[in-house]
Scaffold this motif. Sequence first.
Motif, PDB file in Angstrom:
ATOM      1  N   THR A   1       0.806  -1.211   0.000  1.00 59.75           N
ATOM      2  CA  THR A   1       0.000   0.000   0.000  1.00 59.75           C
ATOM      3  C   THR A   1       0.847   1.273   0.000  1.00 59.75           C
ATOM      4  OG1 THR A   1      -0.227  -0.207   2.387  1.00 59.75           O
ATOM      5  CG2 THR A   1      -2.038  -1.042   1.040  1.00 59.75           C
TER       6      THR A   1
ATOM      7  N   PRO B   1      -7.082  -0.016  -8.548  1.00 58.56           N
ATOM      8  CA  PRO B   1      -8.448  -0.359  -8.164  1.00 58.56           C
ATOM      9  C   PRO B   1      -8.677  -1.871  -8.056  1.00 58.56           C
ATOM     10  CG  PRO B   1      -8.377   0.520 -10.404  1.00 58.56           C
ATOM     11  CD  PRO B   1      -7.021   0.746  -9.802  1.00 58.56           C
TER      12      PRO B   1
ATOM     13  N   HIS C   1      -6.843  -2.161  -4.324  1.00 55.51           N
ATOM     14  CA  HIS C   1      -7.083  -1.203  -3.242  1.00 55.51           C
ATOM     15  C   HIS C   1      -8.482  -0.616  -3.332  1.00 55.51           C
ATOM     16  CE1 HIS C   1      -2.640  -0.717  -4.307  1.00 55.51           C
ATOM     17  NE2 HIS C   1      -2.642  -1.388  -3.173  1.00 55.51           N
ATOM     18  N   GLU C   2      -9.005  -0.303  -2.176  1.00 53.00           N
ATOM     19  CA  GLU C   2     -10.276   0.391  -2.123  1.00 53.00           C
ATOM     20  C   GLU C   2      -9.986   1.757  -1.513  1.00 53.00           C
ATOM     21  OE1 GLU C   2     -14.438  -0.281   0.208  1.00 53.00           O
ATOM     22  OE2 GLU C   2     -13.254  -2.048  -0.328  1.00 53.00           O
TER      23      GLU C   2
ATOM     24  N   ILE D   1     -10.881   4.957   0.224  1.00 56.26           N
ATOM     25  CA  ILE D   1     -11.997   5.496   0.996  1.00 56.26           C
ATOM     26  C   ILE D   1     -11.767   6.976   1.310  1.00 56.26           C
ATOM     27  CG2 ILE D   1     -12.794   3.310   1.943  1.00 56.26           C
ATOM     28  CD1 ILE D   1     -11.257   3.878   4.434  1.00 56.26           C
TER      29      ILE D   1
ATOM     30  N   GLY E   1      -5.084  -5.493   3.120  1.00 53.73           N
ATOM     31  CA  GLY E   1      -5.687  -6.373   2.128  1.00 53.73           C
ATOM     32  C   GLY E   1      -4.767  -7.562   1.909  1.00 53.73           C
TER      33      GLY E   1
ATOM     34  N   ARG F   1      -9.049  -9.950  -0.288  1.00 54.44           N
ATOM     35  CA  ARG F   1      -9.806  -8.732  -0.032  1.00 54.44           C
ATOM     36  C   ARG F   1      -8.905  -7.532  -0.293  1.00 54.44           C
ATOM     37  NH1 ARG F   1     -10.216  -8.273   6.575  1.00 54.44           N
ATOM     38  NH2 ARG F   1      -8.218  -7.233   6.829  1.00 54.44           N
ATOM     39  N   PRO F   2      -9.499  -6.439  -0.783  1.00 50.23           N
ATOM     40  CA  PRO F   2      -8.678  -5.269  -1.074  1.00 50.23           C
ATOM     41  C   PRO F   2      -8.270  -4.575   0.225  1.00 50.23           C
ATOM     42  CG  PRO F   2     -10.979  -4.778  -1.492  1.00 50.23           C
ATOM     43  CD  PRO F   2     -10.916  -6.226  -1.081  1.00 50.23           C
TER      44      PRO F   2
ATOM     45  N   MET G   1      -7.929  -1.112   2.368  1.00 46.40           N
ATOM     46  CA  MET G   1      -8.615   0.181   2.394  1.00 46.40           C
ATOM     47  C   MET G   1      -7.563   1.255   2.598  1.00 46.40           C
ATOM     48  SD  MET G   1     -11.961  -0.155   4.704  1.00 46.40           S
ATOM     49  CE  MET G   1     -13.288  -1.275   4.298  1.00 46.40           C
TER      50      MET G   1
END
Length: 219
Positions: A129, A136, A139-140, A142, A162, A171-172, A174
Amino acid sequence: MRKTLLGTKLLLFLMSYPLHSIEDEKNSLGNKVAVISDELSAERDRVLRISADFDNFRKRTERDRLSLMEKVQGEVVESLLPVLDNFERAKTQIKVETQGEEKINNSYQSINKQFHEILTSLGVEAVETVGTQFDPLLHEAIMREDSAEYEEGIIVQEFRKGFKLGERLLRPSMVKVSAGPGPDKSDEDPIPPADEGISPVVKEEISDFDESVDSSDSD
Ligand SMILES: *[C@@H]1O[C@H](CO)[C@@H](O)[C@H](O)[C@H]1NC(C)=O
């Protein structure tokens, strides 16, 4: 002489044997050889075909087996992720003041380490990260925020880890993404708060994760 006698006998025998019959025999043997040779070549093709079929079958089975295994592993790991989150959250709540608390911390650290080792041995990797380009598929986002330190599109902060299992995203993560340096602040109105427009539920989640963010990640 013995030799001559034998020769004569053979000659007599051959003469008594009808010539057309030898010719027939030759033809019939020739036919048999041709038939057997055809059969052999058909058999050879059949064996090659079966062997290729089997090879495909073996490859397909292996592929199916691997993908089933990955699927099952993925499901198992996915079900463990909330446990991982709890571990992360617990980390922020450990306060070491007494010897008893130090013991608890030590147990916590070793269980946490073991847990991570198991996940690693299963092939689970954390999604990269902070400092990397926002993707996309991994990663999500927010939040977006102006940043003097990071270029636009670079991840500034991680709220929730993630995970990937091989090529598969479990899972991505955040994240908060840099919006670039932003407008020159000297002659502009102050920028509105960066979390504007984020639903209260997500906000709550952010503040939840905010505590667990490891600031050492953001170098
Ligand atoms: C808990 O223990 C680890 C090492 O075992 C240490 O790095 C960490 O700082 C400790 N936590 C606290 C809150 O003291």
